[in-house]
Design an enzyme around this catalytic site. Structure first.
Site, PDB file in Angstrom:
ATOM      1  N   ARG A 110       0.816  -1.204   0.000  1.00  0.00           N
ATOM      2  CA  ARG A 110       0.000   0.000   0.000  1.00  0.00           C
ATOM      3  C   ARG A 110       0.852   1.258   0.000  1.00  0.00           C
ATOM      4  O   ARG A 110       0.497   2.269  -0.608  1.00  0.00           O
ATOM      5  CB  ARG A 110      -0.948  -0.003   1.200  1.00  0.00           C
ATOM      6  CG  ARG A 110      -1.942   1.146   1.172  1.00  0.00           C
ATOM      7  CD  ARG A 110      -2.990   1.051   2.264  1.00  0.00           C
ATOM      8  NE  ARG A 110      -4.009   0.064   1.927  1.00  0.00           N
ATOM      9  CZ  ARG A 110      -4.183  -1.075   2.568  1.00  0.00           C
ATOM     10  NH1 ARG A 110      -3.388  -1.396   3.581  1.00  0.00           N
ATOM     11  NH2 ARG A 110      -5.116  -1.919   2.203  1.00  0.00           N
ATOM     12  N   ALA A 111       1.994   1.222   0.687  1.00  0.00           N
ATOM     13  CA  ALA A 111       2.873   2.390   0.737  1.00  0.00           C
ATOM     14  C   ALA A 111       3.330   2.785  -0.659  1.00  0.00           C
ATOM     15  O   ALA A 111       3.377   3.976  -0.998  1.00  0.00           O
ATOM     16  CB  ALA A 111       4.078   2.108   1.637  1.00  0.00           C
TER      17      ALA A 111
END
Length: 337
Positions: free
Chosen positions: A243-244
């Site tokens: 997700r980062a």
């Protein structure tokens, strides 16, 4: 009844990092919202309210304290469905927030399943309600802004990770800045309309800049060169999951649009790194192995019995030699691998 007037974002003193993060979320709500962490009295709600004015016809909706799941997602009238053959939907908070800002104060005090629900809808832009075989869905695209005071509890890492960006407010403003903050607040409270007129041009310029950036956003490619840089830096930071990478790439693209550029550059990637990694970077670096520590440590003379060498090793006994045949009699002696 006149509409409630909000303190303009352009008039907020300082807080430049937070204002930038909020503008990026307004440019691309798909980033996943902003989590603001800081103590009380840091104007978190004032800044959040200012974001609604940057959106095209956006509204500002506050999640009521103690709201139930039905109050948030809406309800389906089952009696109407049985009697009239159709599902009658009563909209909730998510429907009202569509196209605007959904503000959740003290999100860390909200039940985990409700935080999870909010983050799901913020990410998908769709609210789906299902009750006893009936279902209804509606668009729910909004900028999610959550605030939390870490002194009152933390968010679970799984929920923390799902907020797109995080800004941590630290340190008290300098005396001159404090005085200017109070001066502007008093001026707004005394005559809100005159204060808004005074700041109209600056606020309009900020609103126009966000509008132009939204128009420019779709033409800026999420290119492989930027993605490779971000992937390498996420790997070096030891973040869990992917997700980062996605959030960082979207935020960098929004920053490029904010600058008026046509492509993502290294400066855009650098500018949003701390927003994307503040709540995802592993705080504890991996410790070297015991063997590596012993190889790297400089040789030291053996300690004398009864000395602590300032390390607080209390009651230390002198080393004793043990015959090989005696090892089996010692409790807890490590077995051979």
């Amino acid at each position: 009844m006149s509409a409630l007037l909000h303190f303009p974002l352009a008039a907020v003193v300082g807080a430049d990092e937070l204002k930038l993060a909020l503008c990026l979320a307004a440019i691309d709500p798909a980033i996943g919202g902003v989590l603001i962490e800081g103590p009380r009295g840091m104007a978190k709600s004032t800044l959040a309210r200012g974001v609604a004015d940057l959106l095209d016809g956006g509204r500002f909706v506050t999640l009521p304290l103690g709201a139930s799941e039905e109050r948030i997602v809406g309800t389906l009238d089952l009696d109407a469905a049985l009697g009239e053959g159709r599902a009658q939907f009563s909209p909730g908070v998510l429907a009202h927030a569509h196209g605007g800002v959904l503000y959740v104060d003290e999100v860390n005090l909200l039940a985990d399943h409700l935080v999870d629900l909010l983050l799901d809808v913020a990410a998908s832009g769709i609210n789906l309600i299902e009750r006893d075989g009936l279902s209804h869905s509606h668009p729910a695209r909004f900028v999610l802004i959550g605030t939390m005071n870490p002194e009152e509890g933390e968010l679970r890492p799984q929920l923390l990770d799902r907020f797109g960006l995080k800004v941590q407010l630290e340190g008290a403003p300098a005396p001159a800045e404090r005085a200017e903050i109070v001066r502007r607040r008093l001026a707004f409270d005394a005559n809100p309309q005159a204060f808004l007129e005074h700041w109209h041009d600056a606020q309009q310029a900020l609103r126009q800049r966000c509008h132009d950036a939204r128009q420019r956003l779709v033409a800026i490619a999420l290119d492989d060169a930027a993605l490779e840089q971000i992937a390498e830096r996420c790997h070096a930071a030891g973040v869990d999951g992917l997700r980062a990478d996605l959030v960082w790439l979207r935020a960098a693209r929004a920053h490029a649009a904010w600058r008026g550029a046509t492509n993502i550059e290294s400066s855009d990637i650098d500018a949003v790194e701390h927003f994307a990694l503040a709540h995802r970077r592993r705080h504890c670096a991996q410790q070297p192995s015991a063997q590596a520590q012993s190889e790297q440590a400089p040789s030291q003379p053996p300690r004398q019995a009864g000395t602590s060498n300032g390390e607080g090793q209390w009651g230390e006994l002198p080393a004793q030699s043990i015959a090989m045949g005696e090892r089996r009699q010692l409790t807890g002696w490590p077995k051979k691998p």
